[in-house]
Design an enzyme around this catalytic site. Structure first.
Site, PDB file in Angstrom:
ATOM      1  N   HIS A 162       1.356   5.242  -2.140  1.00  0.00           N
ATOM      2  CA  HIS A 162       0.860   6.223  -3.115  1.00  0.00           C
ATOM      3  C   HIS A 162       2.087   6.956  -3.641  1.00  0.00           C
ATOM      4  CE1 HIS A 162      -3.420   5.969  -1.680  1.00  0.00           C
ATOM      5  NE2 HIS A 162      -2.826   5.622  -0.554  1.00  0.00           N
ATOM      6  N   ASP A 183       0.869   2.624   3.822  1.00  0.00           N
ATOM      7  CA  ASP A 183      -0.004   3.692   3.304  1.00  0.00           C
ATOM      8  C   ASP A 183       0.808   4.981   3.125  1.00  0.00           C
ATOM      9  OD1 ASP A 183      -2.127   5.045   2.297  1.00  0.00           O
ATOM     10  OD2 ASP A 183      -3.351   4.996   4.104  1.00  0.00           O
ATOM     11  N   HIS A 220       0.827  -1.219   0.000  1.00  0.00           N
ATOM     12  CA  HIS A 220       0.000   0.000   0.000  1.00  0.00           C
ATOM     13  C   HIS A 220       0.857   1.262   0.000  1.00  0.00           C
ATOM     14  CE1 HIS A 220      -3.905   1.926   1.816  1.00  0.00           C
ATOM     15  NE2 HIS A 220      -3.267   2.779   1.040  1.00  0.00           N
TER      16      HIS A 220
HETATM   17  O1  DOR Z   1      -4.840   9.545   4.325  1.00  0.00           O
HETATM   18  C1  DOR Z   1      -5.046   9.137   3.184  1.00  0.00           C
HETATM   19  N1  DOR Z   1      -4.286   9.528   2.144  1.00  0.00           N
HETATM   20  N2  DOR Z   1      -6.059   8.268   2.967  1.00  0.00           N
HETATM   21  C2  DOR Z   1      -6.424   7.932   1.720  1.00  0.00           C
HETATM   22  O2  DOR Z   1      -7.328   7.142   1.575  1.00  0.00           O
HETATM   23  C3  DOR Z   1      -5.768   8.518   0.551  1.00  0.00           C
HETATM   24  C4  DOR Z   1      -4.389   8.897   0.875  1.00  0.00           C
HETATM   25  C5  DOR Z   1      -3.773   9.762  -0.182  1.00  0.00           C
HETATM   26  O3  DOR Z   1      -3.777   9.360  -1.343  1.00  0.00           O
HETATM   27  O4  DOR Z   1      -3.241  10.823   0.153  1.00  0.00           O
HETATM   28 ZN    ZN Z   2      -3.824   4.742   0.952  1.00  0.00          ZN
HETATM   29 ZN    ZN Z   3      -7.262   4.593   2.064  1.00  0.00          ZN
END
Ligand code: DOR
Ligand code: ZN
Ligand code: ZN
Length: 430
Positions: free
Chosen positions: A58, A296, A56
């Site tokens: 980004h 994340d 996970h």
């Molecule tokens: O905190 C978050 N950031 N939650 C998400 O679901 C998206 C993510 C982001 O892409 O910045």
């Molecule tokens: Zn995420």
């Molecule tokens: Zn998320």
């Protein structure tokens, strides 16, 4: 004959030293001692783990490369001991069409220093079958952004795929509850970041997780619940795990931080789902009921984070802090190497079907992270390779750090220095 031998590697929890032979990027032998006269790298008894797999991240590429790109994001991954990352679809354009998926694959192929896979999003459910051919790690759906009817259509389409049905990853927060609660809190004109939890309450997650599970049961599909942030969500998931394949992910911020950090760090601790209070949050004792950890890693610019609590984007860059934080817990005897191997290597490989990774065994990819359990430090976001130089973990003292990351036999990080490498798209067993 191996191309290279890694000598005196301590494999845990066995606590025995091995020599690992590597040929063409694969582990070809595991021996007590390396044969003499061949090229080798002496780890001098340091602990070696399988390269970590982050399901996970980004990485913001394409379209949002002022926040991160595949080069800086995977440099951060290498520094954090990750040899594989699976990128989320909310880029610009989103990875929601076959064309956008293929374009992102090409970008990642050019820029990645570690191996990678891509999650797909969905714009038009009728394109799902075509997208499934491109082998996404999963179809990722943000339940806080879509209507229930749309989600049903997606489950319907995936259930009609012949043969292997792709995994569905879900961001579980109920759209209606989140929108209603956010509007209510915003109206009050309160700009204190601490109220963010009220705008996206724990019950929004409970409702979304329940709906996701009902949907999985109805359509007989496998689902993966991202960033579980409450005890209630985990209980709901654990209750059905004997019946259907529902897996859970926990992030380092939901594990180590609580809602008080919004007071201390303001928007730098703003994330979705929000950090929870002590009553709702999960802790180290819950790890045995969790399937995987995921960072994340969600980088934004400091300018964006300086906006007010409602306008600042949610997200925390975690790739470079997560392993040191966990190794610190091992030194404190709170968790074990076995936990890290299960949560960040073996289980991510199983859940996403990455057969050649996650375990140190003959025939597997030679992906490793070497850790120095005595090395101490303090988390300083200024030192990140990520473009996002902020962290709600700023100032945390750590003991235990990754000192070398090896991707298919090539050293991509040593003592914080990153080296050129050509990351490759992962192969899935399905
Ligand atoms: O905190 C978050 N950031 N939650 C998400 O679901 C998206 C993510 C982001 O892409 O910045
Ligand atoms: Zn995420
Ligand atoms: Zn998320």
């Amino acid at each position: 004959m191996a191309d290279i031998w890694l000598k005196n590697c301590k494999i845990v929890p066995e606590n025995r030293e091995y020599a690992i032979g590597i040929e063409n990027g694969k582990i070809t032998s595991l021996k007590k001692a390396a044969p003499g006269g061949e090229e080798n790298l002496d780890l001098k008894g340091a602990v070696i783990l399988p390269g970590l797999i982050d399901g996970h991240v980004h990485l913001r590429d394409p379209g949002l490369t002022h926040k991160e790109d595949f080069r800086t994001g995977t440099a951060a991954a290498a520094c954090g001991g990750f040899t594989t990352v699976l990128d989320m679809p909310n880029t610009k354009p989103p990875t929601n069409t076959p064309q956008a998926f293929q374009e992102k694959l090409e970008i990642a192929d050019k820029k990645s220093l570690v191996d990678f896979g891509l999650h797909a999003g969905v714009d038009d459910p009728s394109q799902i079958k075509e997208m499934a051919e491109l082998k996404p790690a999963s179809f990722k759906i943000f339940m806080d952004l879509v209507e229930k009817e749309f989600l049903t259509e997606i489950f319907q389409e995936i259930s009609e795929i012949k043969g292997h049905k792709p995994l569905i990853s879900l961001h579980c927060e109920d759209k209606q509850i989140v929108n209603r609660s956010t509007a209510k809190e915003r109206e009050k004109g309160n700009l204190n970041p601490e109220i963010y939890g009220k705008a996206r309450p724990a019950r929004a997650e409970t409702v979304a997780v329940s709906n996701a599970i009902l949907m999985a049961l109805k359509f007989g599909l496998s689902i993966h619940i991202c960033h579980v942030s409450t005890g209630k969500s985990l209980e709901l998931i654990n209750n059905v795990q004997s019946e259907i394949r529902v897996t859970s992910e926990l992030t380092p911020h939901h594990l180590f931080l609580d809602s008080k950090y919004l007071e201390k760090f303001g928007n730098l601790a703003k994330t979705n789902p929000p950090l929870r209070d002590l009553k709702h949050k999960l802790g180290l004792s819950d790890l045995r009921r969790i399937d995987i950890l995921g960072t994340d890693h969600a980088p934004h610019t400091l300018e964006e984070k300086e906006m007010n609590i409602w306008d600042a984007p949610p997200g925390i860059p975690n790739l470079e802090v997560t392993l040191p934080l966990l190794l610190t817990q091992i030194n404190q005897k709170e968790i074990s190497f076995k936990d890290i191997k299960r949560l960040f290597c073996e289980n991510p490989a199983k859940i996403f079907g990455i057969n050649s990774k996650g375990v140190i065994r003959e025939g597997m990819d030679a992906d490793f992270v070497v850790v120095d359990m005595k090395k101490e430090g303090v988390i300083r976001a200024d030192d990140f390779k990520s473009k996002a130089k902020y962290s709600p973990f700023e100032g945390f003292k750590v003991k235990g750090m990754p000192v070398m990351t090896i991707v298919r036999g090539r050293v991509v990080m040593e003592e914080g220095e990153v080296f050129e490498n050509k990351g490759k798209s992962v192969e899935y067993k399905f």
